[in-house]
Design an enzyme around this catalytic site. Sequence first.
Site, PDB file in Angstrom:
ATOM      1  N   ASP A  10      16.189 -27.207 -29.061  1.00 41.95           N
ATOM      2  CA  ASP A  10      15.709 -27.249 -27.667  1.00 41.95           C
ATOM      3  C   ASP A  10      15.133 -28.643 -27.354  1.00 41.95           C
ATOM      4  OD1 ASP A  10      13.504 -26.928 -29.367  1.00 41.95           O
ATOM      5  OD2 ASP A  10      12.343 -25.792 -27.880  1.00 41.95           O
ATOM      6  N   ASP A  15      13.204 -32.481 -31.823  1.00 42.79           N
ATOM      7  CA  ASP A  15      14.587 -31.995 -31.957  1.00 42.79           C
ATOM      8  C   ASP A  15      15.564 -33.170 -31.928  1.00 42.79           C
ATOM      9  OD1 ASP A  15      14.411 -28.773 -31.185  1.00 42.79           O
ATOM     10  OD2 ASP A  15      12.942 -29.988 -30.131  1.00 42.79           O
ATOM     11  N   ASN A  39      11.445 -25.892 -25.234  1.00 40.60           N
ATOM     12  CA  ASN A  39      10.587 -26.971 -24.731  1.00 40.60           C
ATOM     13  C   ASN A  39      10.758 -27.166 -23.220  1.00 40.60           C
ATOM     14  OD1 ASN A  39       9.332 -27.701 -27.154  1.00 40.60           O
ATOM     15  ND2 ASN A  39      11.162 -28.828 -27.809  1.00 40.60           N
ATOM     16  N   THR A 124      15.712 -25.013 -34.589  1.00 38.31           N
ATOM     17  CA  THR A 124      14.478 -25.783 -34.378  1.00 38.31           C
ATOM     18  C   THR A 124      13.880 -25.489 -33.001  1.00 38.31           C
ATOM     19  OG1 THR A 124      15.678 -27.722 -33.540  1.00 38.31           O
ATOM     20  CG2 THR A 124      15.281 -27.640 -35.913  1.00 38.31           C
ATOM     21  N   PHE A 165       4.727 -22.298 -31.404  1.00 44.52           N
ATOM     22  CA  PHE A 165       5.499 -22.249 -30.160  1.00 44.52           C
ATOM     23  C   PHE A 165       6.857 -21.539 -30.305  1.00 44.52           C
ATOM     24  CE2 PHE A 165       8.608 -24.155 -27.223  1.00 44.52           C
ATOM     25  CZ  PHE A 165       8.024 -23.844 -26.007  1.00 44.52           C
ATOM     26  N   ASN A 166       7.687 -21.946 -31.259  1.00 42.14           N
ATOM     27  CA  ASN A 166       9.065 -21.415 -31.326  1.00 42.14           C
ATOM     28  C   ASN A 166       9.087 -19.900 -31.505  1.00 42.14           C
ATOM     29  OD1 ASN A 166      10.172 -23.966 -31.049  1.00 42.14           O
ATOM     30  ND2 ASN A 166      10.464 -24.272 -33.250  1.00 42.14           N
ATOM     31  N   HIS A 239       7.979 -32.228 -36.198  1.00 44.76           N
ATOM     32  CA  HIS A 239       8.286 -30.924 -36.802  1.00 44.76           C
ATOM     33  C   HIS A 239       9.754 -30.751 -37.237  1.00 44.76           C
ATOM     34  CE1 HIS A 239       4.484 -29.464 -34.973  1.00 44.76           C
ATOM     35  NE2 HIS A 239       4.874 -30.087 -33.886  1.00 44.76           N
ATOM     36  N   ASP A 240      10.656 -30.904 -36.267  1.00 44.59           N
ATOM     37  CA  ASP A 240      11.994 -30.340 -36.447  1.00 44.59           C
ATOM     38  C   ASP A 240      12.858 -30.984 -37.538  1.00 44.59           C
ATOM     39  OD1 ASP A 240      11.366 -28.446 -34.578  1.00 44.59           O
ATOM     40  OD2 ASP A 240      12.286 -29.507 -32.907  1.00 44.59           O
TER      41      ASP A 240
HETATM   42  C1  BDR Z   1       7.922 -26.703 -32.224  1.00 38.81           C
HETATM   43  O1  BDR Z   1       7.749 -26.515 -30.829  1.00 38.81           O
HETATM   44  C2  BDR Z   1       8.407 -27.514 -30.117  1.00 38.81           C
HETATM   45  O2  BDR Z   1       7.574 -28.046 -29.126  1.00 38.81           O
HETATM   46  C3  BDR Z   1       8.867 -28.547 -31.089  1.00 38.81           C
HETATM   47  O3  BDR Z   1      10.116 -29.074 -30.701  1.00 38.81           O
HETATM   48  C4  BDR Z   1       8.951 -27.790 -32.390  1.00 38.81           C
HETATM   49  O4  BDR Z   1      10.227 -27.211 -32.565  1.00 38.81           O
HETATM   50  C5  BDR Z   1       6.575 -26.999 -32.860  1.00 38.81           C
HETATM   51  O5  BDR Z   1       5.709 -25.934 -32.651  1.00 38.81           O
HETATM   52 CA    CA Z   2      12.111 -27.794 -31.148  1.00 38.50          CA
END
Ligand code: BDR
Ligand code: CA
Length: 309
Positions: A10, A15, A39, A124, A165-166, A239-240
């Site tokens: 996303d 990402d 996102n 991701t 979040f994801n 993160h991703d």
């Molecule tokens: C995740 O949430 C998104 O904002 C980032 O791309 C990552 O995948 C982190 O919590």
């Molecule tokens: Ca992401």
Amino acid sequence: MKHKIILDCDPGHDDAIAILLAARHPQIDLLAITTVAGNQAVEKTTHNALKVCSLANIRTVPIAMGMARPLLRPARHAANIHGLSGMDGPHIPEPDLALSPIHAVDLLIQLLLASAGDITLVPTGPLTNIATAIKQEPAIVPKIKAISLMGGAIGVGNVTSSAEFNIWVDPEAAAIVFNCGRPITMVPLEVTHQALATPAIVARLRAAQQPVATFAADLLVFFAETYQHVFGFAAPPVHDPCAVAAVIDPTIIQAKHMPVAIETVSELTAGRTVCDLYGTSSQPPQVRVGYALAVERFWEMVISTLLNS
Ligand code: BDR
Ligand code: CA
């Protein structure tokens, strides 16, 4: 041996770095990029994937647009972190690549069914596309070699104190994926919060004076500003790419198998990845949960791959 993967994402600043790592690393065979709402709205995350691939001259990987909203819940985005476009910050020319005419869910199903069971899924973003594909065509499940996903937290979340979040965006989808029976590596916040894009990391990217590395540096500068503003972090966690890195080199994370359940009912803790660290439940330890990252090796992998592009 190259790892065949599908990156379900996303974009999203981090990402975008995951796309660059996956498309450019010599040990990855990137079969497709599928996009999902997360996102930002799916039209935006898809446009961003096309922009990244245009800019980085990634022209042979199909990019397919996927689900616009979670299975049961309204769409929720992260403009506070990624901006209104989902990838605010650097100026990026409009893409000169065509979107795949196939829906992401259909492409996932087609690629998996036609495979020899050798494809690893790397999500991701929210898990809506993968869960929808499983619901629509359960025959894909035994064809999934493994799943290496960025999402969840053993402890504290980042969008609520309970959830990352994801997983929070689409907990029902996460519950389907986490219980699908295939090998899962979960790369949670405990790992990704070690992948910090410090000023020294950004400087290494800039020093190369290459368009792709400069683009990555510009992304990270914007990401640093929002992470500072929202969380007070001195440097942003990238993160991703950690979920891609864990496919290339599984030893780059330290991990432990444990049962993981997804909270879908409670309002207070919706989207929590309930990690049974001490085996107090009678559930099977179906998820390999990361808890530490080999930070220097990770950045060496990411930077050397981006500089070779
Ligand atoms: C995740 O949430 C998104 O904002 C980032 O791309 C990552 O995948 C982190 O919590
Ligand atoms: Ca992401």
